[in-house]
Design an enzyme around this catalytic site. Structure first.
Site, PDB file in Angstrom:
ATOM      1  N   ASP A 191      49.813  44.888  41.461  1.00 13.80           N
ATOM      2  CA  ASP A 191      48.823  44.465  40.475  1.00 13.80           C
ATOM      3  C   ASP A 191      47.805  45.619  40.375  1.00 13.80           C
ATOM      4  O   ASP A 191      47.748  46.470  41.265  1.00 13.80           O
ATOM      5  CB  ASP A 191      48.186  43.172  41.010  1.00 13.80           C
ATOM      6  CG  ASP A 191      46.931  42.795  40.280  1.00 13.80           C
ATOM      7  OD1 ASP A 191      46.981  42.699  39.046  1.00 13.80           O
ATOM      8  OD2 ASP A 191      45.893  42.585  40.940  1.00 13.80           O
ATOM      9  N   ASP A 193      43.917  45.554  38.879  1.00 15.28           N
ATOM     10  CA  ASP A 193      42.509  45.275  39.213  1.00 15.28           C
ATOM     11  C   ASP A 193      42.391  44.477  40.508  1.00 15.28           C
ATOM     12  O   ASP A 193      43.017  43.432  40.662  1.00 15.28           O
ATOM     13  CB  ASP A 193      41.850  44.489  38.072  1.00 15.28           C
ATOM     14  CG  ASP A 193      41.659  45.355  36.852  1.00 15.28           C
ATOM     15  OD1 ASP A 193      40.690  46.122  36.820  1.00 15.28           O
ATOM     16  OD2 ASP A 193      42.517  45.286  35.935  1.00 15.28           O
ATOM     17  N   ASP A 383      45.883  40.263  43.821  1.00 18.86           N
ATOM     18  CA  ASP A 383      44.666  39.590  44.315  1.00 18.86           C
ATOM     19  C   ASP A 383      44.280  38.351  43.522  1.00 18.86           C
ATOM     20  O   ASP A 383      43.351  37.652  43.884  1.00 18.86           O
ATOM     21  CB  ASP A 383      43.478  40.561  44.249  1.00 18.86           C
ATOM     22  CG  ASP A 383      43.054  40.812  42.812  1.00 18.86           C
ATOM     23  OD1 ASP A 383      43.945  41.042  41.971  1.00 18.86           O
ATOM     24  OD2 ASP A 383      41.842  40.749  42.524  1.00 18.86           O
TER      25      ASP A 383
HETATM   26  O1  LIG Z   1      46.325  41.567  36.528  1.00 20.16           O
HETATM   27  P1  LIG Z   1      45.156  42.469  36.779  1.00 20.16           P
HETATM   28  O2  LIG Z   1      45.511  43.907  36.687  1.00 20.16           O
HETATM   29  O3  LIG Z   1      44.461  42.136  38.064  1.00 20.16           O
HETATM   30  O4  LIG Z   1      44.155  42.132  35.572  1.00 20.16           O
HETATM   31  C1  LIG Z   1      43.383  40.939  35.569  1.00 20.16           C
HETATM   32  C2  LIG Z   1      42.117  41.204  34.784  1.00 20.16           C
HETATM   33  O5  LIG Z   1      41.576  42.397  35.349  1.00 20.16           O
HETATM   34  C3  LIG Z   1      40.439  42.955  34.731  1.00 20.16           C
HETATM   35  O6  LIG Z   1      39.318  42.135  35.008  1.00 20.16           O
HETATM   36  C4  LIG Z   1      38.971  42.096  36.385  1.00 20.16           C
HETATM   37  O7  LIG Z   1      38.565  43.406  36.809  1.00 20.16           O
HETATM   38  C5  LIG Z   1      37.380  43.910  36.151  1.00 20.16           C
HETATM   39  C6  LIG Z   1      37.139  45.328  36.641  1.00 20.16           C
HETATM   40  O8  LIG Z   1      37.028  45.402  38.018  1.00 20.16           O
HETATM   41  C7  LIG Z   1      36.200  42.971  36.441  1.00 20.16           C
HETATM   42  O9  LIG Z   1      35.030  43.433  35.786  1.00 20.16           O
HETATM   43  C8  LIG Z   1      36.548  41.552  35.964  1.00 20.16           C
HETATM   44  O10 LIG Z   1      35.513  40.657  36.318  1.00 20.16           O
HETATM   45  C9  LIG Z   1      37.858  41.090  36.600  1.00 20.16           C
HETATM   46  O11 LIG Z   1      38.258  39.828  36.078  1.00 20.16           O
HETATM   47  C10 LIG Z   1      40.675  43.154  33.258  1.00 20.16           C
HETATM   48  O12 LIG Z   1      39.514  43.648  32.668  1.00 20.16           O
HETATM   49  C11 LIG Z   1      41.171  41.881  32.589  1.00 20.16           C
HETATM   50  O13 LIG Z   1      41.474  42.129  31.253  1.00 20.16           O
HETATM   51  C12 LIG Z   1      42.418  41.409  33.302  1.00 20.16           C
HETATM   52  O14 LIG Z   1      42.851  40.186  32.726  1.00 20.16           O
END
Ligand SMILES: O=P(O)(O)OC[C@H]1O[C@H](O[C@H]2O[C@H](CO)[C@@H](O)[C@H](O)[C@H]2O)[C@H](O)[C@@H](O)[C@@H]1O
Length: 473
Positions: A191, A193, A383
């Site tokens: 994954d 983020d 995560d």
């Molecule tokens: O599947 P992932 O790669 O984990 O993506 C899930 C979401 O991740 C991002 O948002 C998350 O990370 C951001 C940066 O650290 C944070 O600001 C936010 O609060 C988190 O939810 C991404 O921006 C989303 O579009 C994804 O859905």
């Protein structure tokens, strides 16, 4: 078996008779407002809107004859599970339906008890459906992504130990993991983020460190590697910048193979799977509507992820979360073909098609030629809630395993845990994703060297045997 309550209802799947009484007494107080929940007992039993408490007792009793499985309370309309904690306990000495013991049920993900915060349940039932659903989203988001680790209710050391026994650190179990993979091809799914990059306030600045990039590059030399993200594929590629990887963006709804070595001449050629293409115009429309609707909420951010959309709550004052969730709902109610899921301070809008990170993992394994193989060992590290779909697939296939990245015990289908993407800045000892990946690379390199050495020795032996034979002749 134990059912107890201290600010929480604990529904014991082994004892549905008690569950019947417990839920009936709960619902008899709230009968007129119980329009939000479905109580399902292992799919055999559904208690729907406005079911009377006496009917519930007979239904649950009926359910008792057919099944003794998990009891799940779901917000049926939004499709989002209520914030639930799953606890395992087997204390035969505690038999009361409700005890006043000052003991919290241990939070042990993957276990067999489900607890629903009483306050939360009452709050959600006390108001009409729409507001209730919004509260459920907000509560669920807060529960799954606490602002500060310390702000989560701290577990007793006994509870934590219990969770860790079920989900040990992937680094501490490294030798067992590698020996389980013996003779099998490891395939890595990562994954983005919160797994490869730390969670930051601004989603556009969630950069991956150079050392993490170097680690993933080395990893991909030894194992087929895919990045599976909720983000738009191009965006995640712009962060990772490694052409040799597979990328599954938009929660797996946009999959592309490696582009290194001119394997694909243009972008479209490398695309392997886009099961939600027909939704693009709808997603564009909803994105515009959400931008407009949420502009009055300070800190709200809407992110276009091509086949899905994220609405970020992270920079919005918690007091305004319900307002923002309401804005999202008011747009979404016009689009029954879209659904909502939630992640870390984010609501994710996506097509209702049956496709998720778990399906993407299966698709990628198939593309790599491992569809029905027993000699493949997939490892998925993630995560977030959406990663659970992939963890679940691995559990069901009985192949490889999932690793949850989390500093706190959480309900999960993963087998192991790691704490954070990289080593903490204060150099305190942590189990990081980077450590695990680096160790995997070192282990593979050493085992390949060993293999080469053995092969050379065998060849030398063969040559000297032939020479001896020739001398004798
Ligand atoms: O599947 P992932 O790669 O984990 O993506 C899930 C979401 O991740 C991002 O948002 C998350 O990370 C951001 C940066 O650290 C944070 O600001 C936010 O609060 C988190 O939810 C991404 O921006 C989303 O579009 C994804 O859905």
């Amino acid at each position: 078996m134990l059912i107890r309550c201290r600010g929480a209802y604990v529904l014991n799947p082994q004892d549905t008779g008690r569950v019947a009484k417990l839920t009936a007494s709960l619902f008899s107080n709230l009968e007129s407002q119980s329009s939000l929940f479905l109580l399902c007992i292992h799919r055999h039993l559904c208690i729907s809107e406005n079911t009377s408490s006496s009917k519930m007792v007979s239904l649950v009793d009926e359910g008792d004859k057919t099944t003794k499985q998990n009891v799940v309370i779901t917000d049926a309309k939004s499709g989002i599970n209520m914030a639930i904690t799953v606890a395992v306990t087997n204390n035969p000495s505690t038999t009361a339906l409700f005890t006043t013991a000052a003991q919290k049920p241990p939070v042990v993900p993957g276990g067999s008890y489900i607890t629903i915060s009483r306050k939360k349940l009452l709050q959600n039932l006390e108001i009409n459906g729409t507001a209730a659903r919004i509260n459920a989203w907000v509560d669920s988001m807060k529960a799954s992504s606490p602002t500060h680790v310390k702000s989560t209710p701290s577990l007793s050391s006994q509870d934590e130990t219990s969770w860790m026994l079920q989900h040990p650190s992937a680094l501490e179990m490294f030798e067992q993991i590698t020996s389980a993979s013996k003779g099998k091809q490891i395939v890595m799914f990562l994954d983005y983020d919160g797994t490869l990059s730390p969670i930051v306030d601004d989603p556009d600045r969630a950069f991956m460190s150079d050392s993490m990039r170097a680690t993933v590059r080395k990893l991909a030399r030894y194992f087929p590697t895919a990045i599976v993200s909720g983000r738009c594929r191009d965006k995640v590629y712009s962060f990772v910048r490694l052409a040799e990887l597979y990328y599954a963006g938009s929660h797996g709804m946009d999959i592309k193979g490696p582009s290194k070595g001119a394997q694909y001449k243009n972008d479209a050629e490398g695309v392997l799977c886009q099961p939600a293409s027909e939704f693009v115009p709808m997603i564009d429309e909803v994105y515009q509507a959400l931008l407009e609707k949420t502009k009055s909420t300070p800190g709200a951010k809407v992110e276009h992820n091509k086949f899905c959309i994220s609405v970020h709550f992270r920079l919005v004052d918690e007091k305004r979360w319900s307002e923002l969730a309401q804005q999202v709902r008011s747009v979404l109610k016009e689009y029954p073909k879209l659904r909502l899921t939630q992640g870390r301070k984010v609501l994710e809008i996506r097509p209702t098609i049956k496709w998720d990170k778990g399906k993407a993992l299966e698709f990628l394994l198939e593309s790599l030629g491992y569809a029905n193989c027993t000699d493949v060992f997939p490892v998925y590290i993630g995560d977030d809630r959406t990663d659970e779909d992939a963890f679940k697939v691995l559990r069901e296939r009985g192949q490889g395993f999932g690793i949850l990245v989390s500093k706190i015990p959480k309900e999960t289908n993963a087998s192991y845990y790691l704490q954070e993407p990289s080593e903490a800045r204060n150099f305190s000892h942590t189990f990081s994703v980077m450590d695990f990946l680096q160790r995997l690379v070192r282990w593979k390199r050493l085992s390949l060297r060993r293999q080469i050495r053995v092969q050379r020795q065998l060849e030398e032996l063969k040559v000297s045997t032939i020479e001896k034979c020739l001398t004798v002749e």
